[in-house]
Design a protein around this motif. Structure first.
Motif, PDB file in Angstrom:
ATOM      1  N   ILE A 168       0.879  -1.170   0.000  1.00  0.00           N
ATOM      2  CA  ILE A 168       0.000   0.000   0.000  1.00  0.00           C
ATOM      3  C   ILE A 168       0.913   1.216   0.000  1.00  0.00           C
ATOM      4  O   ILE A 168       1.742   1.373   0.902  1.00  0.00           O
ATOM      5  CB  ILE A 168      -0.925   0.033   1.233  1.00  0.00           C
ATOM      6  N   TYR A 169       0.790   2.060  -1.004  1.00  0.00           N
ATOM      7  CA  TYR A 169       1.627   3.254  -1.097  1.00  0.00           C
ATOM      8  C   TYR A 169       0.905   4.482  -0.560  1.00  0.00           C
ATOM      9  O   TYR A 169      -0.329   4.597  -0.684  1.00  0.00           O
ATOM     10  CB  TYR A 169       1.999   3.543  -2.549  1.00  0.00           C
ATOM     11  N   ARG A 170       1.670   5.400   0.008  1.00  0.00           N
ATOM     12  CA  ARG A 170       1.141   6.741   0.243  1.00  0.00           C
ATOM     13  C   ARG A 170       0.916   7.365  -1.129  1.00  0.00           C
ATOM     14  O   ARG A 170       1.807   7.353  -1.977  1.00  0.00           O
ATOM     15  CB  ARG A 170       2.121   7.558   1.094  1.00  0.00           C
ATOM     16  N   THR A 171      -0.266   7.896  -1.358  1.00  0.00           N
ATOM     17  CA  THR A 171      -0.651   8.340  -2.697  1.00  0.00           C
ATOM     18  C   THR A 171       0.309   9.378  -3.267  1.00  0.00           C
ATOM     19  O   THR A 171       0.651   9.336  -4.457  1.00  0.00           O
ATOM     20  CB  THR A 171      -2.084   8.907  -2.677  1.00  0.00           C
ATOM     21  N   ASP A 172       0.784  10.280  -2.431  1.00  0.00           N
ATOM     22  CA  ASP A 172       1.687  11.325  -2.921  1.00  0.00           C
ATOM     23  C   ASP A 172       3.013  10.760  -3.414  1.00  0.00           C
ATOM     24  O   ASP A 172       3.675  11.379  -4.253  1.00  0.00           O
ATOM     25  CB  ASP A 172       1.939  12.367  -1.829  1.00  0.00           C
ATOM     26  N   VAL A 173       3.421   9.601  -2.899  1.00  0.00           N
ATOM     27  CA  VAL A 173       4.643   8.960  -3.390  1.00  0.00           C
ATOM     28  C   VAL A 173       4.464   8.559  -4.855  1.00  0.00           C
ATOM     29  O   VAL A 173       5.362   8.757  -5.686  1.00  0.00           O
ATOM     30  CB  VAL A 173       4.998   7.729  -2.531  1.00  0.00           C
ATOM     31  N   LEU A 174       3.309   7.999  -5.178  1.00  0.00           N
ATOM     32  CA  LEU A 174       3.030   7.590  -6.559  1.00  0.00           C
ATOM     33  C   LEU A 174       2.976   8.795  -7.481  1.00  0.00           C
ATOM     34  O   LEU A 174       3.416   8.725  -8.641  1.00  0.00           O
ATOM     35  CB  LEU A 174       1.714   6.821  -6.621  1.00  0.00           C
ATOM     36  N   ARG A 175       2.459   9.893  -6.982  1.00  0.00           N
ATOM     37  CA  ARG A 175       2.382  11.105  -7.804  1.00  0.00           C
ATOM     38  C   ARG A 175       3.743  11.777  -7.937  1.00  0.00           C
ATOM     39  O   ARG A 175       4.072  12.334  -8.982  1.00  0.00           O
ATOM     40  CB  ARG A 175       1.339  12.052  -7.209  1.00  0.00           C
ATOM     41  N   GLU A 176       4.538  11.697  -6.886  1.00  0.00           N
ATOM     42  CA  GLU A 176       5.867  12.302  -6.925  1.00  0.00           C
ATOM     43  C   GLU A 176       6.761  11.632  -7.966  1.00  0.00           C
ATOM     44  O   GLU A 176       7.572  12.291  -8.621  1.00  0.00           O
ATOM     45  CB  GLU A 176       6.527  12.221  -5.546  1.00  0.00           C
ATOM     46  N   CYS A 177       6.622  10.319  -8.128  1.00  0.00           N
ATOM     47  CA  CYS A 177       7.455   9.604  -9.101  1.00  0.00           C
ATOM     48  C   CYS A 177       6.833   9.607 -10.494  1.00  0.00           C
ATOM     49  O   CYS A 177       7.351   8.949 -11.415  1.00  0.00           O
ATOM     50  CB  CYS A 177       7.728   8.182  -8.639  1.00  0.00           C
ATOM     51  N   ASN A 178       5.730  10.356 -10.652  1.00  0.00           N
ATOM     52  CA  ASN A 178       5.047  10.477 -11.950  1.00  0.00           C
ATOM     53  C   ASN A 178       4.654   9.109 -12.515  1.00  0.00           C
ATOM     54  O   ASN A 178       4.863   8.822 -13.704  1.00  0.00           O
ATOM     55  CB  ASN A 178       5.925  11.230 -12.957  1.00  0.00           C
ATOM     56  N   LEU A 179       4.072   8.290 -11.659  1.00  0.00           N
ATOM     57  CA  LEU A 179       3.683   6.950 -12.094  1.00  0.00           C
ATOM     58  C   LEU A 179       2.547   7.022 -13.114  1.00  0.00           C
ATOM     59  O   LEU A 179       1.498   7.584 -12.851  1.00  0.00           O
ATOM     60  CB  LEU A 179       3.244   6.107 -10.895  1.00  0.00           C
ATOM     61  N   GLU A 180       2.788   6.453 -14.273  1.00  0.00           N
ATOM     62  CA  GLU A 180       1.769   6.304 -15.294  1.00  0.00           C
ATOM     63  C   GLU A 180       2.060   5.006 -16.027  1.00  0.00           C
ATOM     64  O   GLU A 180       3.120   4.855 -16.638  1.00  0.00           O
ATOM     65  CB  GLU A 180       1.748   7.488 -16.268  1.00  0.00           C
ATOM     66  N   LEU A 181       1.143   4.078 -15.944  1.00  0.00           N
ATOM     67  CA  LEU A 181       1.371   2.749 -16.495  1.00  0.00           C
ATOM     68  C   LEU A 181       0.946   2.707 -17.960  1.00  0.00           C
ATOM     69  O   LEU A 181      -0.046   3.328 -18.339  1.00  0.00           O
ATOM     70  CB  LEU A 181       0.600   1.708 -15.682  1.00  0.00           C
ATOM     71  N   PRO A 182       1.686   1.970 -18.785  1.00  0.00           N
ATOM     72  CA  PRO A 182       1.378   1.936 -20.221  1.00  0.00           C
ATOM     73  C   PRO A 182       0.051   1.250 -20.506  1.00  0.00           C
ATOM     74  O   PRO A 182      -0.364   0.335 -19.799  1.00  0.00           O
ATOM     75  CB  PRO A 182       2.544   1.132 -20.812  1.00  0.00           C
ATOM     76  N   LYS A 183      -0.604   1.707 -21.570  1.00  0.00           N
ATOM     77  CA  LYS A 183      -1.876   1.127 -21.982  1.00  0.00           C
ATOM     78  C   LYS A 183      -1.665  -0.220 -22.672  1.00  0.00           C
ATOM     79  O   LYS A 183      -0.610  -0.484 -23.244  1.00  0.00           O
ATOM     80  CB  LYS A 183      -2.609   2.077 -22.938  1.00  0.00           C
ATOM     81  N   HIS A 184      -2.711  -1.042 -22.630  1.00  0.00           N
ATOM     82  CA  HIS A 184      -2.758  -2.311 -23.368  1.00  0.00           C
ATOM     83  C   HIS A 184      -1.484  -3.146 -23.163  1.00  0.00           C
ATOM     84  O   HIS A 184      -0.925  -3.685 -24.120  1.00  0.00           O
ATOM     85  CB  HIS A 184      -2.988  -2.049 -24.861  1.00  0.00           C
ATOM     86  N   THR A 185      -1.057  -3.214 -21.922  1.00  0.00           N
ATOM     87  CA  THR A 185       0.170  -3.954 -21.591  1.00  0.00           C
ATOM     88  C   THR A 185      -0.073  -4.774 -20.330  1.00  0.00           C
ATOM     89  O   THR A 185      -0.557  -4.248 -19.328  1.00  0.00           O
ATOM     90  CB  THR A 185       1.347  -2.984 -21.356  1.00  0.00           C
ATOM     91  N   PHE A 186       0.274  -6.053 -20.395  1.00  0.00           N
ATOM     92  CA  PHE A 186       0.192  -6.902 -19.214  1.00  0.00           C
ATOM     93  C   PHE A 186       1.463  -6.751 -18.372  1.00  0.00           C
ATOM     94  O   PHE A 186       2.455  -6.173 -18.811  1.00  0.00           O
ATOM     95  CB  PHE A 186      -0.004  -8.361 -19.624  1.00  0.00           C
ATOM     96  N   TYR A 187       1.419  -7.252 -17.138  1.00  0.00           N
ATOM     97  CA  TYR A 187       2.569  -7.308 -16.224  1.00  0.00           C
ATOM     98  C   TYR A 187       3.009  -5.929 -15.720  1.00  0.00           C
ATOM     99  O   TYR A 187       4.116  -5.778 -15.207  1.00  0.00           O
ATOM    100  CB  TYR A 187       3.756  -8.045 -16.881  1.00  0.00           C
ATOM    101  N   VAL A 188       2.129  -4.929 -15.836  1.00  0.00           N
ATOM    102  CA  VAL A 188       2.492  -3.581 -15.391  1.00  0.00           C
ATOM    103  C   VAL A 188       2.527  -3.470 -13.870  1.00  0.00           C
ATOM    104  O   VAL A 188       3.001  -2.467 -13.329  1.00  0.00           O
ATOM    105  CB  VAL A 188       1.529  -2.521 -15.964  1.00  0.00           C
ATOM    106  N   ASP A 189       2.027  -4.509 -13.167  1.00  0.00           N
ATOM    107  CA  ASP A 189       2.127  -4.497 -11.708  1.00  0.00           C
ATOM    108  C   ASP A 189       3.593  -4.399 -11.275  1.00  0.00           C
ATOM    109  O   ASP A 189       3.892  -3.849 -10.210  1.00  0.00           O
ATOM    110  CB  ASP A 189       1.477  -5.735 -11.105  1.00  0.00           C
ATOM    111  N   ASN A 190       4.499  -4.912 -12.102  1.00  0.00           N
ATOM    112  CA  ASN A 190       5.929  -4.796 -11.791  1.00  0.00           C
ATOM    113  C   ASN A 190       6.389  -3.339 -11.809  1.00  0.00           C
ATOM    114  O   ASN A 190       7.187  -2.929 -10.963  1.00  0.00           O
ATOM    115  CB  ASN A 190       6.746  -5.612 -12.799  1.00  0.00           C
ATOM    116  N   ILE A 191       5.891  -2.567 -12.745  1.00  0.00           N
ATOM    117  CA  ILE A 191       6.231  -1.141 -12.802  1.00  0.00           C
ATOM    118  C   ILE A 191       5.645  -0.425 -11.597  1.00  0.00           C
ATOM    119  O   ILE A 191       6.305   0.406 -10.962  1.00  0.00           O
ATOM    120  CB  ILE A 191       5.708  -0.513 -14.108  1.00  0.00           C
ATOM    121  N   PHE A 192       4.388  -0.753 -11.287  1.00  0.00           N
ATOM    122  CA  PHE A 192       3.695  -0.117 -10.170  1.00  0.00           C
ATOM    123  C   PHE A 192       4.472  -0.262  -8.868  1.00  0.00           C
ATOM    124  O   PHE A 192       4.566   0.666  -8.069  1.00  0.00           O
ATOM    125  CB  PHE A 192       2.301  -0.734 -10.016  1.00  0.00           C
TER     126      PHE A 192
END
Length: 338
Positions: A168-192
């Motif tokens: 569970i991440y603090r939401t601002d941490v995800l926003r600080e690292c500019n997290l944006e996962l690619p569309k139509h791609t599997f296995y993006v949980d690794n990026i997350f």
């Protein structure tokens, strides 16, 4: 503002999404549940809207054009109002008692103004094929129920990787690292779970079996045949992780070691799947992936290559291939994940 946002990405999930949603309904106004309908063609949106009407102020539905699991998570993040952020896949569920404890701890941390960037809890493989459950915990590797830093992290076994199921991440941490996962791609949980790690300074581990990870559908992304058919997406995600590895923002030696180990794992998975496909094209892709790692980050390539698993993955010839596949088969039996 809500304490926790839980995002449920849904695509044609009508047959099983009820279990996921019901596992979150513990009567807390501190919770925000975002059901993201990713352009489904079944009754997913109708079911989601029914829950939204029944639980106003807690359950919210977002309908969007199909963009894949990662795009649904990104959409959830952009619309999140929780101080903390968690993803629950629509075919998985939470243990309710564990969830109550997790939410209570988050509330206490916020109430006492203690900042925790990442909270970790156990997850459980629920294997429907062999009717077996296996809990993955972090005992011995992480201090329990106290705030700690990377420098206090113990040795993480190969089975103790930090995954989307456990974090569970603090939401601002995800926003600080500019997290944006690619569309139509599997296995993006690794990026997350990987890209935000250098932005995490404080952690908290709760030794409860929160996340129940269902394995057993034939079309599931962890199914080996499916993974081989989607090998190009596995390679794509592995390259994104390689690109995300920046030693200039990784402050802790232990964090650097863990992030390197994760790359080793991703390289090993891609290598094994390409060897299992065993075509001229797949062998070319294997060599190209290792060359990409070497080109993008020579020091990381050296660290990966000299690891035990890295050395194993680069064995040549038929004997090397057989040894690699045997090691993979044994590790699957030990972990029991598919």
């Amino acid at each position: 503002m809500k304490v926790l946002t839980v995002v449920i990405p849904c695509y044609n999930s009508a047959d099983y999404m009820d279990r996921a949603i019901e596992s979150l309904l513990i009567g807390s106004e501190d919770l925000e549940i975002l059901i993201i309908d990713d352009g489904s063609g079944d009754d997913t949106l109708k079911i989601a809207k029914d829950y939204e009407r029944k639980y106003p102020g807690i359950v919210y539905t977002i309908h969007k054009e199909n963009g894949g699991h990662g795009d649904a998570v990104t959409t959830g993040l952009k619309n999140s109002n929780g101080l903390y952020f968690k993803v629950l896949d629509s075919d998985d569920w939470f243990d309710k008692d564990s969830f109550k404890k997790v939410l209570s701890i988050l509330k206490d941390l916020i109430k006492t103004s203690k900042t925790v960037d990442m909270l970790i809890a156990n997850y459980v493989y629920e294997n429907a094929i062999i009717h077996r459950s296996k809990s993955i915990n972090y005992k011995g590797a992480m201090p329990e129920e106290k705030i700690f830093t990377w420098d206090e992290l113990g040795h993480l076994k190969n089975s103790q990787n930090i995954l989307m199921h456990s974090v569970i991440y603090r939401t601002d941490v995800l926003r600080e690292c500019n997290l944006e996962l690619p569309k139509h791609t599997f296995y993006v949980d690794n990026i997350f779970v990987y890209k935000p790690l250098p932005y995490v300074k404080t952690m908290y581990y709760i030794n409860v079996d929160l996340y129940r990870y269902f394995i057993g559908r034939e079309d599931q992304s962890v199914n080996e045949k499916v993974m081989i058919s989607r090998i190009d997406q596995q390679i794509k995600v592995t390259k994104i992780l390689i690109d995300s590895y920046n030693p200039m923002i990784i402050g802790s030696r232990k964090l650097r070691k863990y992030m390197t180990k994760y790359i080793v794992m991703m390289m090993a998975v891609s290598t094994v799947l390409l060897l299992k496909e065993n075509t001229d094209d797949s062998l070319h892709k294997k060599n190209e992936l290792w060359n990409y790692l070497n080109y993008k980050n020579k020091s990381l390539y050296r660290e990966v290559s000299k690891s035990t698993l890295g050395l194993l993955m680069q064995l040549k010839g038929l004997l090397g291939r057989n040894i690699i596949l045997l090691g993979y088969s044994l590790s699957r039996r030990v972990i029991g994940f598919n």
